[in-house]
Design a protein around this motif. Sequence first.
Motif, short mmCIF file in Angstrom:
data_model
loop_
_atom_site.label_atom_id
_atom_site.label_comp_id
_atom_site.label_asym_id
_atom_site.label_seq_id
_atom_site.Cartn_x
_atom_site.Cartn_y
_atom_site.Cartn_z
N UNK A 64 37.60 66.54 26.74
CA UNK A 64 36.54 66.06 26.72
C UNK A 64 35.41 66.97 27.44
N UNK A 65 34.18 67.07 26.99
CA UNK A 65 33.37 67.94 27.68
C UNK A 65 31.82 67.10 27.93
N UNK A 66 31.72 66.01 27.51
CA UNK A 66 30.48 65.42 27.73
C UNK A 66 30.13 63.84 26.89
N UNK A 67 29.09 63.65 26.83
CA UNK A 67 28.53 62.48 25.99
C UNK A 67 27.20 62.71 25.21
N UNK A 68 27.15 62.17 23.98
CA UNK A 68 25.65 61.97 23.24
C UNK A 68 25.25 60.80 23.79
N UNK A 69 24.09 60.60 24.20
CA UNK A 69 23.36 59.58 24.71
C UNK A 69 22.13 59.42 24.12
N UNK A 70 21.50 58.53 23.44
CA UNK A 70 20.05 58.23 22.94
C UNK A 70 19.30 57.89 24.52
N UNK A 71 18.34 58.44 24.46
CA UNK A 71 17.17 58.45 25.34
C UNK A 71 17.01 56.76 25.87
N UNK A 72 16.95 56.18 24.71
CA UNK A 72 16.52 54.59 24.87
C UNK A 72 17.56 54.01 25.89
N UNK A 73 18.59 54.36 25.62
CA UNK A 73 19.87 53.89 26.53
C UNK A 73 19.51 54.02 27.96
N UNK A 74 18.89 54.94 28.35
CA UNK A 74 18.39 55.09 29.84
C UNK A 74 17.54 54.28 30.41
N UNK A 75 16.82 53.39 29.19
CA UNK A 75 15.60 52.67 29.82
C UNK A 75 16.24 51.07 29.39
N UNK A 76 17.43 50.75 29.08
CA UNK A 76 17.92 49.51 28.95
C UNK A 76 17.72 48.62 30.44
N UNK A 77 17.28 47.48 30.25
CA UNK A 77 17.16 46.87 31.55
C UNK A 77 18.19 45.44 31.46
N UNK A 78 19.13 45.39 30.58
CA UNK A 78 20.00 44.36 30.35
C UNK A 78 21.31 44.69 31.06
N UNK A 79 21.39 44.22 32.33
CA UNK A 79 22.59 44.45 33.42
C UNK A 79 23.71 44.27 32.77
N UNK A 80 23.78 42.92 32.27
CA UNK A 80 25.01 42.47 31.55
C UNK A 80 25.51 43.54 30.53
N UNK A 81 24.63 43.99 29.69
CA UNK A 81 24.99 44.76 28.66
C UNK A 81 25.78 46.17 29.39
N UNK A 82 24.86 46.71 30.30
CA UNK A 82 25.24 47.92 30.97
C UNK A 82 26.65 47.84 31.66
N UNK A 83 26.85 46.79 32.13
CA UNK A 83 28.12 46.67 33.03
C UNK A 83 29.29 46.62 32.07
N UNK A 84 29.03 46.37 30.97
CA UNK A 84 30.18 46.36 29.76
C UNK A 84 30.33 47.71 29.31
N UNK A 85 29.71 48.95 29.47
CA UNK A 85 29.83 50.20 29.03
C UNK A 85 30.76 50.84 29.80
N UNK A 86 31.29 51.83 29.22
CA UNK A 86 32.33 52.76 29.88
C UNK A 86 31.77 53.40 31.14
#
Length: 256
Positions: A64-86
């Motif tokens: 594993x070398x890293x992640x591919x991440x859409x920039x919009x994810x960095x602006x997500x304000x849903x704490x419940x959604x973010x807390x379920x992420x890896x």
Amino acid sequence: MKYDYINNSISFEDNGNIYNCHSYIPQSDFDEDNYGLLFLASPYFVAESDYYEVNLYRGKRKNRVGWIIPINLLCNTDIDYLSDLDDYLLKYADISLRKLLTFCIKKKLLNDLDFEITDILPDSVIIFIYNQDSLSLSEIDHVIPSLYDNGFYTFDDPLSANFGDLYSSQLKNREIKEAKSNGSLRKINLRLIHEKYHHLLFFKHLYSYILPNNTNPFFRYISLYQVIEILMSFAFDDIYFSVISSYNTGACTKTN
């Protein structure tokens, strides 16, 4: 650059001004200097949920070398959604945001004191954030063809990229949609160009500057066929010198 995490914002000082970038991504203990960032875009991966762990094959060995991440994810304000992420995804998201802020500071792109990162950079930007212990900065150009094969274009400067006219293959679009729907697309697997091809700047120019926005099918066919011819020439050289070596060592003769 020193960043402080206060009230769902990353706060920092530049030229005497205090800036606040709004983000609900939690702070990580990752050191920014240990990670590299590559700007991507894709006509196939446009959703905020299009984030993927990235593996790199070196021969048969996979890391594993890293992640591919859409920039919009960095602006997500849903704490419940973010807390379920890896957890590792969130750590890489945090380091991505810090790397983007450093990019904006160096490019002197900051205007408003309070902002989101998509107020400065296009919301079509995708980030490939990688650990430089696993994929060095000197090797990053060598995975560009593999990123292309996976449906991603690379850009040096997201502000000058034309994200609105990215070439989209109907076949590739169908393949990726099917892989998403059946759950087989969970990780992005990359391979390095063989070391003998590393000096070919043609590859980077082709995949990063020519192919993303050129929609002429005949031109694309001719351009990509040049890659095949280059690889065929190397394969021919390998076979030719192998035969010469075998002949010189007596392993083969004129009759066999």
